[in-house]
Design a protein around this motif. Structure first.
Motif, PDB file in Angstrom:
ATOM      1  N   LEU A  90       0.835  -1.379  -0.160  1.00 14.92           N
ATOM      2  CA  LEU A  90      -0.005  -0.124  -0.025  1.00 14.92           C
ATOM      3  C   LEU A  90       0.853   1.310   0.064  1.00 14.92           C
ATOM      4  CD1 LEU A  90      -2.841   1.163   0.168  1.00 14.92           C
ATOM      5  CD2 LEU A  90      -2.457   1.268   2.693  1.00 14.92           C
ATOM      6  N   ALA A  91       1.959   1.207   0.893  1.00 10.99           N
ATOM      7  CA  ALA A  91       2.566   2.309   0.859  1.00 10.99           C
ATOM      8  C   ALA A  91       3.485   2.673  -0.556  1.00 10.99           C
ATOM      9  CB  ALA A  91       3.813   1.961   1.974  1.00 10.99           C
ATOM     10  N   ILE A 169      -0.276   1.129   8.771  1.00 10.76           N
ATOM     11  CA  ILE A 169       1.304   1.519   8.386  1.00 10.76           C
ATOM     12  C   ILE A 169       1.348   1.998   7.077  1.00 10.76           C
ATOM     13  CG2 ILE A 169       3.636   0.334   8.409  1.00 10.76           C
ATOM     14  CD1 ILE A 169       2.670  -1.725  10.460  1.00 10.76           C
ATOM     15  N   GLY A 170       0.555   1.395   5.963  1.00 11.99           N
ATOM     16  CA  GLY A 170       1.001   1.774   4.923  1.00 11.99           C
ATOM     17  C   GLY A 170       0.359   3.458   4.678  1.00 11.99           C
ATOM     18  N   THR A 171      -0.338   3.959   5.479  1.00 14.05           N
ATOM     19  CA  THR A 171      -0.842   5.093   5.420  1.00 14.05           C
ATOM     20  C   THR A 171       0.153   6.243   5.964  1.00 14.05           C
ATOM     21  OG1 THR A 171      -2.313   5.168   7.425  1.00 14.05           O
ATOM     22  CG2 THR A 171      -3.426   4.556   5.174  1.00 14.05           C
ATOM     23  N   ALA A 178       8.468   1.541   4.358  1.00 14.55           N
ATOM     24  CA  ALA A 178       7.465   0.928   4.882  1.00 14.55           C
ATOM     25  C   ALA A 178       7.956  -0.480   5.573  1.00 14.55           C
ATOM     26  CB  ALA A 178       6.313   0.649   4.146  1.00 14.55           C
ATOM     27  N   THR A 179       8.937  -0.950   4.385  1.00 16.05           N
ATOM     28  CA  THR A 179       9.650  -2.348   4.912  1.00 16.05           C
ATOM     29  C   THR A 179      10.253  -2.148   6.259  1.00 16.05           C
ATOM     30  OG1 THR A 179       9.889  -2.728   2.904  1.00 16.05           O
ATOM     31  CG2 THR A 179      11.288  -4.150   4.225  1.00 16.05           C
ATOM     32  N   GLY A 180      11.054  -1.199   6.606  1.00 12.47           N
ATOM     33  CA  GLY A 180      11.782  -1.033   7.895  1.00 12.47           C
ATOM     34  C   GLY A 180      10.676  -0.841   9.032  1.00 12.47           C
ATOM     35  N   LEU A 181       9.570   0.122   8.771  1.00 17.83           N
ATOM     36  CA  LEU A 181       8.761   0.056   9.956  1.00 17.83           C
ATOM     37  C   LEU A 181       7.949  -1.198  10.264  1.00 17.83           C
ATOM     38  CD1 LEU A 181       7.283   2.055  11.799  1.00 17.83           C
ATOM     39  CD2 LEU A 181       5.735   2.712  10.079  1.00 17.83           C
ATOM     40  N   GLY A 252      -8.738   4.781   7.835  1.00 21.58           N
ATOM     41  CA  GLY A 252      -9.530   5.540   7.127  1.00 21.58           C
ATOM     42  C   GLY A 252      -9.499   7.063   7.351  1.00 21.58           C
ATOM     43  N   ARG A 253      -9.091   7.422   8.437  1.00 20.38           N
ATOM     44  CA  ARG A 253      -8.675   8.836   8.710  1.00 20.38           C
ATOM     45  C   ARG A 253      -7.742   9.399   8.011  1.00 20.38           C
ATOM     46  NH1 ARG A 253      -9.552  11.166  14.655  1.00 20.38           N
ATOM     47  NH2 ARG A 253      -9.159  13.124  13.404  1.00 20.38           N
ATOM     48  N   ARG A 254      -6.646   8.693   7.985  1.00 23.15           N
ATOM     49  CA  ARG A 254      -5.202   8.938   7.084  1.00 23.15           C
ATOM     50  C   ARG A 254      -5.538   9.127   5.734  1.00 23.15           C
ATOM     51  NH1 ARG A 254      -0.735  11.217   8.710  1.00 23.15           N
ATOM     52  NH2 ARG A 254       0.351   9.811   7.129  1.00 23.15           N
TER      53      ARG A 254
END
Length: 259
Positions: A90-91, A169-171, A178-181, A252-254
Motif C-alpha cells: 500500500l505504501a 502502517i501503509g498510510t 514501510a519495509t523497515g517500519l 481510514g482517517r489517514r
C-alpha cells in the motif's frame, strides 16, 4: 447538464460491481504470483522455524512442545501476509500514485482493499496448511478433525487484524520506508507476544504487557483451538475485533486526509 452528470457518475450494475471485486482480487493474486521473492519467504519463513524448533529440537523437550509451537509459529506465519501485503504494498502504491489512479477509475472504492484482503487470506490459508502438515506428519502431533478445523479458521481469520494494522502502517509512510517500519513492529511484537519463547520464562514486566499486542491474543486463541488454551477465548476475540476496528478507523482517517 443532466446528460453530463449521468455520464460523469455512471451507475454500475450488481454484476459489474461483483466483477470489479473479482477482477481486483485476481489482479492482486497475479501480482504476488509474479513476486516469488516476496511470496516464498513469507510462506516458508515460519515453516523453517517450526521445522528447526518444533520438530528437530522440540522432540528432546516436552512431548507437548511441538503442539505448543504449532500455535506460536502458525500465528507468526499469518502475521506476515497482513503486515507486508498491506503495509508495504500500500505504501508503494501510494508513492507511485496507483492508489490515486484507482480512485479516479469507475470502480467500487473498496475493491482495491478487498483484493488485498483476499490475497492475505489465501496466503494465510497456505501457511496454515503447511504448518498443520508439518505438525501432523513431521512432529506427529495428535490433532482431532475439530482441532484442525478450529486452528485453520482461527489462523486464517486472524490475519484480518494484521491486514488492518498493515493498512494503517501503509498510510503512515511511503515506499520502501514501510519495509523497515513493518519489521520494527513485526519481529518485536512476535517476541513480546511469546511466539518465540513461552511468556512463562520471560520477565514479569514483559508478561504484563503481552496483552497489548494483537499477536498475543491470536496465539492464545490458536492454543485453545489445539487444546492447550487457558480459557478466556471471548476476551481474546473481543481484543482482536477491537484492535481491528481501531486500526481501520485510524487508517481510514489517514487515507481520507492524505490519500
Amino acid at each position: 447538464m443532466n446528460t453530463f452528470e449521468g455520464t460523469a457518475t455512471p451507475v454500475m450494475s450488481t454484476g459489474q460491481v461483483v466483477n470489479a471485486y473479482v477482477q481486483e482480487a485476481r489482479a492482486e493474486v497475479m501480482r504476488y504470483l509474479r513476486l516469488p521473492g516476496f511470496l516464498l519467504p513469507t510462506m516458508l519463513f515460519p515453516s523453517v522455524f517450526y521445522l528447526m524448533f518444533g520438530i528437530f529440537l522440540a522432540q528432546h523437550n516436552s512431548p507437548d512442545a511441538s503442539r505448543y509451537l504449532l500455535a506460536s509459529y502458525g500465528t507468526f506465519g499469518v502475521m506476515g501476509p497482513g503486515l507486508f501485503g498491506f503495509g508495504v504494498s500500500l505504501a508503494i502504491d501510494r508513492e507511485q500514485g496507483l492508489l490515486t489512479l484507482k480512485r479516479a477509475l469507475p470502480m467500487p472504492p473498496g475493491a482495491y482493499l478487498v483484493g488485498k484482503m483476499c490475497m492475505a487470506l489465501i496466503m494465510a490459508s497456505f501457511i496454515t496448511v503447511i504448518m498443520l502438515c508439518l505438525a501432523i506428519f513431521g512432529a506427529h502431533v495428535q490433532l482431532s478433525a475439530a482441532n484442525i478445523a478450529a486452528f485453520f479458521v482461527t489462523e486464517v481469520l486472524g490475519v484480518l487484524t494484521f491486514c488492518s494494522l498493515g493498512l494503517l502502517i501503509g498510510t503512515l509512510v511511503k515506499g520502501q520506508s514501510a519495509t523497515g517500519l513493518v519489521n520494527l513492529i513485526y519481529l518485536p511484537m512476535a517476541f513480546l507476544s511469546g511466539l518465540w519463547f513461552p511468556l512463562s520464562i520471560m520477565p514479569g514486566f514483559l508478561q504484563g504487557i503481552a496483552p497489548l499486542w494483537p499477536a498475543y491474543h491470536l496465539d492464545q486463541l490458536a492454543l485453545s483451538a489445539i487444546g492447550m488454551g487457558k480459557g478466556g477465548e471471548l476476551i481474546h476475540v473481543i481484543a482482536l475485533v477491537g484492535f481491528t476496528a481501531v486500526f481501520l478507523f485510524l487508517a481510514g482517517r489517514r487515507l481520507a486526509r492524505h490519500g
